[in-house]
Write an enzyme that holds these catalytic residues in place. Structure first.
Site, PDB file in Angstrom:
ATOM      1  N   GLY A   5      54.199  -0.124  75.006  1.00 28.39           N
ATOM      2  CA  GLY A   5      53.924   1.320  74.983  1.00 28.39           C
ATOM      3  C   GLY A   5      54.802   2.046  75.970  1.00 28.39           C
ATOM      4  N   GLY A  54      55.589   3.182  78.994  1.00 29.41           N
ATOM      5  CA  GLY A  54      55.105   2.966  80.356  1.00 29.41           C
ATOM      6  C   GLY A  54      55.697   3.940  81.347  1.00 29.41           C
ATOM      7  CE  LYS A  78      64.349   4.833  79.286  1.00 28.51           C
ATOM      8  NZ  LYS A  78      65.425   4.235  78.490  1.00 28.51           N
ATOM      9  CG  ASP A 127      58.372   2.844  89.547  1.00 26.53           C
ATOM     10  OD1 ASP A 127      58.690   2.816  88.336  1.00 26.53           O
ATOM     11  OD2 ASP A 127      59.208   2.907  90.462  1.00 26.53           O
ATOM     12  N   GLY A 128      56.474   3.733  86.560  1.00 29.63           N
ATOM     13  CA  GLY A 128      56.586   4.877  85.652  1.00 29.63           C
ATOM     14  C   GLY A 128      57.845   5.709  85.846  1.00 29.63           C
ATOM     15  NE  ARG A 162      64.534   7.597  74.558  1.00 27.64           N
ATOM     16  CZ  ARG A 162      64.281   6.311  74.833  1.00 27.64           C
ATOM     17  NH1 ARG A 162      65.252   5.476  75.147  1.00 27.64           N
ATOM     18  NH2 ARG A 162      63.044   5.871  74.825  1.00 27.64           N
ATOM     19  CG  ASP A 171      60.200  -3.487  73.158  1.00 21.37           C
ATOM     20  OD1 ASP A 171      60.542  -4.666  72.928  1.00 21.37           O
ATOM     21  OD2 ASP A 171      60.401  -2.932  74.250  1.00 21.37           O
ATOM     22  CG  ASN A 172      64.218  -1.864  73.652  1.00 23.72           C
ATOM     23  OD1 ASN A 172      63.354  -1.017  73.866  1.00 23.72           O
ATOM     24  ND2 ASN A 172      64.595  -2.747  74.560  1.00 23.72           N
ATOM     25  CG  ASP A 224      64.932   1.580  75.414  1.00 20.21           C
ATOM     26  OD1 ASP A 224      65.016   2.630  76.074  1.00 20.21           O
ATOM     27  OD2 ASP A 224      63.879   0.945  75.286  1.00 20.21           O
TER      28      ASP A 224
END
Ligand code: AMP
Ligand code: MG
Length: 468
Positions: free
Chosen positions: A83, A85, A106, A118-119, A170, A242-243, A252
């Site tokens: 997900g 993150g 992002k 840490d996001g 993005r 996921d990419n 990505d």
């Protein structure tokens, strides 16, 4: 103003978590893509303080910020929940060409999907993605794009130590990935999987009426994409499911890089120890990723045996699709717009020589047919006899030169230039960034010869780090 038209937020709540970006201390706008803003129909002067908007401190009117849920195979092992993150989808807008585009921040703070992270993102990867994605776009290769880069005024901790934080805006046709399908398929949430399949088909492939149609379309888009990457020496570096975008865009830009000297086995990513995502393995991985996509879609069928048979045939057809796309691209690079099967051997023998002599990928192709061409080769005799065969092949081909010039960029974002640009930006100097952006806007016209040069031995950057 951004004219939002948000369709993802209207999907069932299990697809995402509604959440605002986490505000940052002192946002400063580092870069803004006026050309892209125009395509999106965004008038920046109506948006207010751009650093606040694209730093996540001010939510633009009409946004429905959310973090998307997905899973994915990372280096071949299934991770049942990933997900966004560290990303927030602000929403979608219909651009001036009538295309629906996601606008995503992002590096915008933690979400329920952050796991240990840490996001945040640091400045280096943000500017790398900005430059490389825009370069890809200028090369004519499907890709997400970069609308803005904002410094957050906060330092974040990475392997290398404390680094300046940044946020990338993005823009994507969508952020639907193979992993978005995998999460619902693996959980056995068939209704959600069906909803997602319908949504993705309508959004990207309106002619696709069944899941098999969708699979066929995505396989074909991915085949074209991989061939396009290879034709410019691009190594994605982290082709996890996921990419892998359903739209067929490059997404990505983590440890990605363009090769200098040609090597089928080239790997840049420091974490890719086995070479899973090596340059020459990208076609295999694309097929593998599509097999995972197919496996997810199979859940939608009652007659599993028939579905398996049909999906298997589609996946088995994919290597030939990639090969055909590859041949078209590489033939154009040597001046042939309508290749025959025999041309494959001519291309392959050049690549073999290039690999043996460590010839620069970009400059070798760009200089073919010029007096500079042999400079890339230590085995001059071998190259000269190849050049004789090549000249004979294209002697009667009209527009061979023009075909080559349109297929062989003069300039690509070389890894050492990206690293130099990042070092300068960290020290507060954005001039190298601006310089790269200017030259990469017209990659088929050489405007800045220095940037086209291959690295000196001391400048070579052998690895890119995933600590993004
Ligand atoms: P990536 O390698 O960028 O495709 O990321 C893989 C997964 O890790 C995604 O779910 C990301 O959202 C998550 N991720 C990467 N970096 C961070 C971070 N600094 N904080 C939180 N999640 C992250
Ligand atoms: Mg990712």
């Amino acid at each position: 103003m951004i004219n939002f038209d948000n369709s993802y937020a209207a999907l069932p709540s299990g697809f995402y978590t509604r959440l605002d970006p986490t505000p940052v201390k002192a946002p400063v706008l580092l870069a803004f893509n006026n050309g892209l803003a125009k395509v999106l129909g965004i008038n920046p002067s109506e948006l207010g303080d751009l650093a606040s908007v694209f730093g996540g401190n001010k939510i633009p009117q009409g946004a429905t910020p959310l973090a998307q849920l997905y899973a994915g195979h990372q280096f071949g092992s299934y991770n049942q929940q990933l997900g966004d993150g560290r990303a927030i989808l602000l929403g979608e807008t219909i651009d001036t060409n009538g295309l629906r585009r996601d606008i995503q921040l992002k590096g915008s703070g933690r979400t329920p999907y952050s796991r240990g992270g840490d996001g945040r993102a640091w400045l280096g990867p943000v500017l790398r993605e900005y430059v490389v994605s825009e370069a890809m776009h200028a090369l004519g290769i499907p890709t997400t794009r970069a609308l803005a880069a904002v410094a957050t005024g906060e330092d974040i901790l990475r392997e290398q130590g404390m680094l300046p934080g940044a946020i990338l805006t993005r823009v994507a046709s969508s952020h639907l990935r193979v992993g978005t399908f995998q999460i619902f398929a693996h959980r056995g949430e068939i209704e959600a999987l069906q909803t997602l399949t319908d949504y993705a088909s309508q959004r990207h492939y309106p002619l696709a009426k069944t899941p098999m149609d969708l699979l066929r379309e995505v396989c074909s888009a991915q085949a074209e994409l991989i061939a396009a990457w290879m034709s410019v020496g691009f190594i994605h570096g982290v082709m996890n499911t996921d990419n892998c975008s359903i739209s067929g865009e490059t997404i990505d830009y983590g440890p990605c890089a363009f090769m200098d000297d040609f090597n089928m086995g080239r790997v840049f990513s420091s974490i890719d120890q086995q070479g899973r995502y090596a340059f020459g393995n990208q076609p295999n991985i694309a097929v593998w990723n599509m097999a995972q996509f197919a496996t997810s879609l199979l859940q939608l069928f009652e007659d599993k045996d028939a579905a398996v048979e049909e999906a298997t045939a589609i996946i088995h057809a994919m290597p030939a699709l990639i090969e055909a796309a590859w041949l078209k691209r590489f033939a154009a690079k040597i001046g042939i717009s309508e290749p025959t099967k025999d041309d494959e051997a001519l291309i392959q023998s050049l690549l073999d020589l290039m690999q043996k002599d460590g010839a620069d990928f970009t400059n070798t192709f760009r200089n073919l047919g010029t007096p500079d061409a042999p400079d890339q080769f230590t085995d001059r005799d071998a190259f000269d006899s190849w050049a004789v065969a090549h000249a004979a092949r294209i002697a009667d081909v009209p527009d061979a030169r023009a075909t080559m010039d349109a297929a062989n960029p003069a300039i690509i974002p070389r890894n050492h230039r990206i690293e130099q640009m990042i070092d300068a930006a960290v020290a507060g100097d954005m001039a190298p960034f601006e310089r790269l952006m200017t030259a990469l806007k017209t990659p088929f016209t050489l405007t800045d010869p220095d940037l086209a040069k291959q690295p000196r031995p001391s400048e070579i950057v052998p690895a890119t780090f995933c600590g993004t």
